[in-house]
Scaffold this active site. Sequence first.
Site, PDB file in Angstrom:
ATOM      1  N   HIS A 121       0.789  -1.352   0.284  1.00  0.00           N
ATOM      2  CA  HIS A 121      -0.312  -0.130  -0.436  1.00  0.00           C
ATOM      3  C   HIS A 121       1.016   1.284   0.236  1.00  0.00           C
ATOM      4  O   HIS A 121       1.834   1.488   0.393  1.00  0.00           O
ATOM      5  CB  HIS A 121      -0.527   0.377   0.917  1.00  0.00           C
ATOM      6  CG  HIS A 121      -1.617   0.889   1.232  1.00  0.00           C
ATOM      7  ND1 HIS A 121      -1.947   2.318   1.740  1.00  0.00           N
ATOM      8  CD2 HIS A 121      -3.081   0.904   1.187  1.00  0.00           C
ATOM      9  CE1 HIS A 121      -2.667   3.093   1.813  1.00  0.00           C
ATOM     10  NE2 HIS A 121      -3.607   2.272   1.664  1.00  0.00           N
ATOM     11  N   ASP A 198       2.768  -4.300   8.167  1.00  0.00           N
ATOM     12  CA  ASP A 198       1.495  -4.185   8.092  1.00  0.00           C
ATOM     13  C   ASP A 198       0.507  -4.940   7.631  1.00  0.00           C
ATOM     14  O   ASP A 198       0.553  -6.098   7.199  1.00  0.00           O
ATOM     15  CB  ASP A 198       1.788  -3.172   6.630  1.00  0.00           C
ATOM     16  CG  ASP A 198       0.163  -2.750   6.077  1.00  0.00           C
ATOM     17  OD1 ASP A 198      -0.356  -2.736   6.987  1.00  0.00           O
ATOM     18  OD2 ASP A 198       0.329  -1.987   5.567  1.00  0.00           O
ATOM     19  N   GLN A 201      -4.707  -5.528   6.562  1.00  0.00           N
ATOM     20  CA  GLN A 201      -5.192  -6.360   6.012  1.00  0.00           C
ATOM     21  C   GLN A 201      -4.984  -8.224   6.403  1.00  0.00           C
ATOM     22  O   GLN A 201      -5.981  -8.740   6.063  1.00  0.00           O
ATOM     23  CB  GLN A 201      -5.348  -6.716   4.954  1.00  0.00           C
ATOM     24  CG  GLN A 201      -5.319  -5.392   3.644  1.00  0.00           C
ATOM     25  CD  GLN A 201      -7.059  -4.536   3.758  1.00  0.00           C
ATOM     26  OE1 GLN A 201      -7.432  -5.465   3.364  1.00  0.00           O
ATOM     27  NE2 GLN A 201      -6.594  -3.236   3.947  1.00  0.00           N
ATOM     28  N   LYS A 224     -10.613  -2.054  10.162  1.00  0.00           N
ATOM     29  CA  LYS A 224     -10.631  -3.338   9.145  1.00  0.00           C
ATOM     30  C   LYS A 224     -11.335  -3.862  10.699  1.00  0.00           C
ATOM     31  O   LYS A 224     -11.331  -5.521   9.761  1.00  0.00           O
ATOM     32  CB  LYS A 224      -8.830  -3.338   9.297  1.00  0.00           C
ATOM     33  CG  LYS A 224      -8.677  -2.389   8.606  1.00  0.00           C
ATOM     34  CD  LYS A 224      -9.018  -1.628   7.245  1.00  0.00           C
ATOM     35  CE  LYS A 224      -7.918  -0.746   6.150  1.00  0.00           C
ATOM     36  NZ  LYS A 224      -8.514  -0.524   4.917  1.00  0.00           N
ATOM     37  N   CYS A 362      -4.595   2.446  -3.030  1.00  0.00           N
ATOM     38  CA  CYS A 362      -3.449   3.374  -2.720  1.00  0.00           C
ATOM     39  C   CYS A 362      -2.416   1.705  -2.959  1.00  0.00           C
ATOM     40  O   CYS A 362      -1.446   1.586  -2.326  1.00  0.00           O
ATOM     41  CB  CYS A 362      -3.968   3.162  -1.675  1.00  0.00           C
ATOM     42  SG  CYS A 362      -4.476   4.004  -1.117  1.00  0.00           S
TER      43      CYS A 362
END
Length: 404
Positions: A121, A198, A201, A224, A362
Site C-alpha cells: 500500500h 503491515d 488487511q 478494519k 493505493c
Amino acid sequence: MLDYKNIRNDFPILQREVNGKPLVYFDNAATSQTPQQVIDVIVDYYSNYNANIHRGVHRLSQEATDKYEEARLKVQAHFNAKFSHEIIFTSGTTHGINLIANGFSSILKKGDDIIVSALEHHSNIVPWQMLCERTGASLKVIPMNKEGELIMYDYDNLLSTNTKLIFVNHISNALGTINPIEYIIEKAHQVGAAVLIDGAQSCPHIKPDLQALDVDFYVTSAHKMCGPTGQGMLYGKEAWLKKLPPYQGGGEMIAEVTFKKTTYADLPHKFEAGTPNICGGVAFGAAIDYMNSIGFENIAKYENELLEYATQKLLEIEGLRIYGTSKHKTSVISFNLDGIHPYDVGTILDKMGIAVRTGHHCAQPIMDFYGIPGTIRASFAFYNTKDEIDTLVTGVKKAKMMLM
C-alpha cells in the site's frame, strides 16, 4: 459453525437500502462495518464517562482511564504481546508506520539498505522513500510474479549486512495475497535487520501471534476489525521502542519539563503525546471482544467459502479476469472486464446497491505491473453471504451488457 444470519442482525447498516436496493457491502478491505455491540460502547462512553485520562483525580477521569487501559490489555492479549507497554495506541496503520520511519531517521545512514515489497500500500512505500531522502539509505524492492506473489529467491538476494529494515504487508490489500512473513522475518533476523509488518488487511481475518512471529514491529487499524475509524495500534518489541526517540512532543509523553531540558515518560506514553482518541481505544477493545466471540477460526473458514464461491461464479463470466491468483490468499477478489474501465462497472453496481472499490487501491505499482489503470475489488467479511455474491454476479453481467 458460523451463524451469519444472526451475525448480520448485529450490524444496523446492513438493514438499509441504497438506491432502492438492499445494501450489498463488499468494500470490507477499505473499512469493515460496526456491530451494535461496539456502537453501544461508543454511546456509553460519551453518555456516562467522557473525560480526559491519566491526569484527573475526579471520578470520570479515573473511569475513563481504567476503560482505556483495559482496552490496551485486551489488545495485548489478542495479539500476544509480551508486555502491555509494547502496545502503542495510534490513529491507525499509517500513523504507526510513520512513527517508526521517524524514529529510524536518527539511526540510518548512507550505505544502509531498507527493503519493501512490490505488493505494498502507498502507506508502506511513501514513508520509507521519505526516510531514504532524509538519511541517504537505499530503498530496494522485492519483486512480484503474475500470480501476485512475492519472489522469495529475489528477496534472499537482496539481503545483506547492509540491510537494516524490512517492511512487508501481511496480506495485500489489492490482491488478497497472504505473504510468507514467517520466512521473511527469519531471514531478516539472520542479517540483523528489523522487520515491520503491515497487518491492516490480515487482522480482520486471522489472529497474529506476535511472540511466535518474533516480529519487531506490527501495525494495524481498528476500523478494519469492526471498530471505529481514527484508532489503531503499533506493536514494538520493548528494546526497539526504548531505543527510538519520541515521534511527537506534548503532554502525556513527558516525565519532567523545564526550559533547560525535558525528560520523557516511560512506555507506552513516550509515543502517545496529547489527548488520545479515548473512545476509539475503548471501542477497539470492544471490537476485539466481538470478533473473538465469533472466533477467528470460524471467520477464516467461512470467508474462504465465500472466496471460493465468488471466484467460481465470477470466472463463469466471459471476458472477466481476476488479478491475484495465489493459492494463499484471503477473501479479496480484484477483477476487470475486458475493454471496460473499472470505474464504469463500479458506478453501475452502486446503482444496484452493491458497494465495491474501484481504482488502484493505493497500490499503484501493482497496477503498473499488470499494465492496467485499476481493478474492481470485491472484499468479503464474515457477515456477507453467498446470496449477496449472486447479486454481485448478476450486477457484473448487467454492467457488461450495458457497457459493451
